[in-house]
Design a protein around this motif. Sequence first.
Motif, PDB file in Angstrom:
ATOM      1  N   ALA A  86       6.278   8.264  22.888  1.00 34.23           N
ATOM      2  CA  ALA A  86       6.519   9.400  22.047  1.00 34.23           C
ATOM      3  C   ALA A  86       7.131   8.779  20.450  1.00 34.23           C
ATOM      4  N   THR A  87       8.121   7.739  20.566  1.00 33.55           N
ATOM      5  CA  THR A  87       8.419   6.948  19.370  1.00 33.55           C
ATOM      6  C   THR A  87       7.420   6.491  18.674  1.00 33.55           C
ATOM      7  N   ARG A  88       6.216   5.802  19.555  1.00 32.22           N
ATOM      8  CA  ARG A  88       5.346   5.037  18.922  1.00 32.22           C
ATOM      9  C   ARG A  88       4.312   5.804  18.079  1.00 32.22           C
ATOM     10  N   ILE A  89       4.183   6.899  18.822  1.00 33.67           N
ATOM     11  CA  ILE A  89       2.827   7.792  18.551  1.00 33.67           C
ATOM     12  C   ILE A  89       3.419   8.553  17.052  1.00 33.67           C
ATOM     13  N   ARG A  90       4.622   8.794  17.247  1.00 31.49           N
ATOM     14  CA  ARG A  90       5.461   9.269  15.976  1.00 31.49           C
ATOM     15  C   ARG A  90       5.464   8.368  14.639  1.00 31.49           C
ATOM     16  N   LEU A  91       5.787   7.169  15.027  1.00 23.50           N
ATOM     17  CA  LEU A  91       5.892   6.113  14.049  1.00 23.50           C
ATOM     18  C   LEU A  91       4.270   5.734  13.430  1.00 23.50           C
ATOM     19  N   LEU A  92       3.436   5.732  14.494  1.00 27.86           N
ATOM     20  CA  LEU A  92       1.807   5.717  13.650  1.00 27.86           C
ATOM     21  C   LEU A  92       1.573   6.974  13.099  1.00 27.86           C
ATOM     22  N   GLY A  93       1.990   8.208  13.293  1.00 28.60           N
ATOM     23  CA  GLY A  93       1.730   9.277  12.647  1.00 28.60           C
ATOM     24  C   GLY A  93       2.229   9.231  11.281  1.00 28.60           C
ATOM     25  N   GLU A  94       3.483   8.751  11.064  1.00 20.19           N
ATOM     26  CA  GLU A  94       3.992   8.527   9.983  1.00 20.19           C
ATOM     27  C   GLU A  94       3.501   7.606   9.207  1.00 20.19           C
ATOM     28  N   GLN A  95       2.936   6.487   9.562  1.00 19.05           N
ATOM     29  CA  GLN A  95       2.169   5.697   8.950  1.00 19.05           C
ATOM     30  C   GLN A  95       0.897   6.018   8.494  1.00 19.05           C
ATOM     31  N   THR A  96       0.211   6.640   9.281  1.00 18.62           N
ATOM     32  CA  THR A  96      -0.743   7.358   9.109  1.00 18.62           C
ATOM     33  C   THR A  96      -1.092   8.380   7.772  1.00 18.62           C
ATOM     34  N   ALA A  97       0.042   9.212   7.865  1.00 17.12           N
ATOM     35  CA  ALA A  97       0.476  10.134   6.805  1.00 17.12           C
ATOM     36  C   ALA A  97       0.521   9.496   5.705  1.00 17.12           C
ATOM     37  N   ALA A  98       1.325   8.186   5.353  1.00 15.99           N
ATOM     38  CA  ALA A  98       1.704   7.683   4.443  1.00 15.99           C
ATOM     39  C   ALA A  98       0.630   7.030   3.804  1.00 15.99           C
ATOM     40  N   ARG A  99      -0.444   6.494   4.536  1.00 16.15           N
ATOM     41  CA  ARG A  99      -1.631   6.069   3.992  1.00 16.15           C
ATOM     42  C   ARG A  99      -2.559   7.072   3.420  1.00 16.15           C
ATOM     43  N   VAL A 100      -2.523   8.223   4.139  1.00 19.52           N
ATOM     44  CA  VAL A 100      -3.450   9.274   3.484  1.00 19.52           C
ATOM     45  C   VAL A 100      -3.052   9.752   2.119  1.00 19.52           C
ATOM     46  N   TYR A 101      -1.671   9.742   2.254  1.00 20.53           N
ATOM     47  CA  TYR A 101      -1.111  10.407   0.962  1.00 20.53           C
ATOM     48  C   TYR A 101      -1.221   9.478  -0.181  1.00 20.53           C
ATOM     49  N   ARG A 102      -1.321   8.220   0.181  1.00 13.54           N
ATOM     50  CA  ARG A 102      -1.662   7.035  -1.039  1.00 13.54           C
ATOM     51  C   ARG A 102      -2.906   7.112  -1.280  1.00 13.54           C
ATOM     52  N   SER A 103      -4.028   7.238  -0.632  1.00 20.21           N
ATOM     53  CA  SER A 103      -5.251   7.353  -0.799  1.00 20.21           C
ATOM     54  C   SER A 103      -5.691   8.685  -1.626  1.00 20.21           C
ATOM     55  N   GLN A 104      -4.910   9.692  -1.046  1.00 21.46           N
ATOM     56  CA  GLN A 104      -5.205  10.939  -2.017  1.00 21.46           C
ATOM     57  C   GLN A 104      -4.426  10.731  -3.448  1.00 21.46           C
ATOM     58  N   THR A 105      -3.491  10.172  -3.602  1.00 20.87           N
ATOM     59  CA  THR A 105      -2.907  10.047  -5.168  1.00 20.87           C
ATOM     60  C   THR A 105      -3.805   9.097  -5.628  1.00 20.87           C
ATOM     61  N   LYS A 106      -4.537   8.120  -5.154  1.00 21.67           N
ATOM     62  CA  LYS A 106      -5.446   7.163  -5.869  1.00 21.67           C
ATOM     63  C   LYS A 106      -6.542   7.744  -6.310  1.00 21.67           C
ATOM     64  N   ARG A 107      -7.134   8.736  -5.718  1.00 26.47           N
ATOM     65  CA  ARG A 107      -8.358   9.487  -5.775  1.00 26.47           C
ATOM     66  C   ARG A 107      -7.997  10.719  -6.999  1.00 26.47           C
ATOM     67  N   GLN A 108      -6.778  11.208  -6.860  1.00 27.00           N
ATOM     68  CA  GLN A 108      -6.499  11.954  -7.924  1.00 27.00           C
ATOM     69  C   GLN A 108      -6.271  11.325  -9.111  1.00 27.00           C
ATOM     70  N   ALA A 109      -5.826  10.155  -9.363  1.00 25.14           N
ATOM     71  CA  ALA A 109      -5.634   9.287 -10.453  1.00 25.14           C
ATOM     72  C   ALA A 109      -7.023   9.007 -10.901  1.00 25.14           C
ATOM     73  N   ARG A 110      -8.096   8.652 -10.182  1.00 26.25           N
ATOM     74  CA  ARG A 110      -9.428   8.311 -10.601  1.00 26.25           C
ATOM     75  C   ARG A 110     -10.141   9.564 -11.097  1.00 26.25           C
ATOM     76  N   ARG A 111      -9.992  10.526 -10.378  1.00 27.09           N
ATOM     77  CA  ARG A 111     -10.490  11.821 -10.834  1.00 27.09           C
ATOM     78  C   ARG A 111      -9.894  12.313 -12.046  1.00 27.09           C
ATOM     79  N   SER A 112      -8.561  12.189 -12.401  1.00 29.43           N
ATOM     80  CA  SER A 112      -8.134  12.679 -13.662  1.00 29.43           C
ATOM     81  C   SER A 112      -8.565  12.065 -14.709  1.00 29.43           C
ATOM     82  N   ARG A 113      -8.968  10.777 -14.724  1.00 24.72           N
ATOM     83  CA  ARG A 113      -9.516   9.955 -15.834  1.00 24.72           C
ATOM     84  C   ARG A 113     -10.516  10.788 -16.613  1.00 24.72           C
TER      85      ARG A 113
END
Length: 157
Positions: free
Chosen positions: A12-39
């Motif tokens: 359960a702890t491992r799954i929770r950590l993987l979920g948090e890491q995945t959520a952080a990656r998704v959040y970073r990729s979305q901010t990059k897309r928004q930065a590109r889109r906003s140009r």
Amino acid sequence: MAVKDRDRFSTATRIRLLGEQTAARVYRSQTKRQARRSRLTGRAALLALVVCSLVVALAYPIRQYVSQRAEIADLQREKEEAAQRVEDLRDIKARWQDDAYAEQQIRQRLHYVMPGETGYIVVDPDAARKSRTDQSAADRPWYANIWDGVDKADAAR
């Protein structure tokens, strides 16, 4: 401490950590897309369209302006040349007003001599050797050109 070590290795702890890491990656990729889109926003596209239309609208008047400036420069140059020519002609006119200059030119150009002087004309010896046929058509009298044409037409038969 033993509980924490056990917790760290639990699924359960491992799954929770993987979920948090995945959520952080998704959040970073979305901010990059928004930065590109906003140009390129709608305002930037509209501004680019306005600038392009201004360039197209001003191209012809600017070309006309440049060509007119070139024409003005040419006319000013011609005006300066004409003024220089007028000045040269005034100098020539002033020279001809002098009797000594007029007498010199009359003697040189018309081969006039003063009473009591003997005039001589020196003939170039090479020019005397030229035959009548070597002369060009412009140097000979008109009737000689016509007669040569008749002779050439008769010889062609």
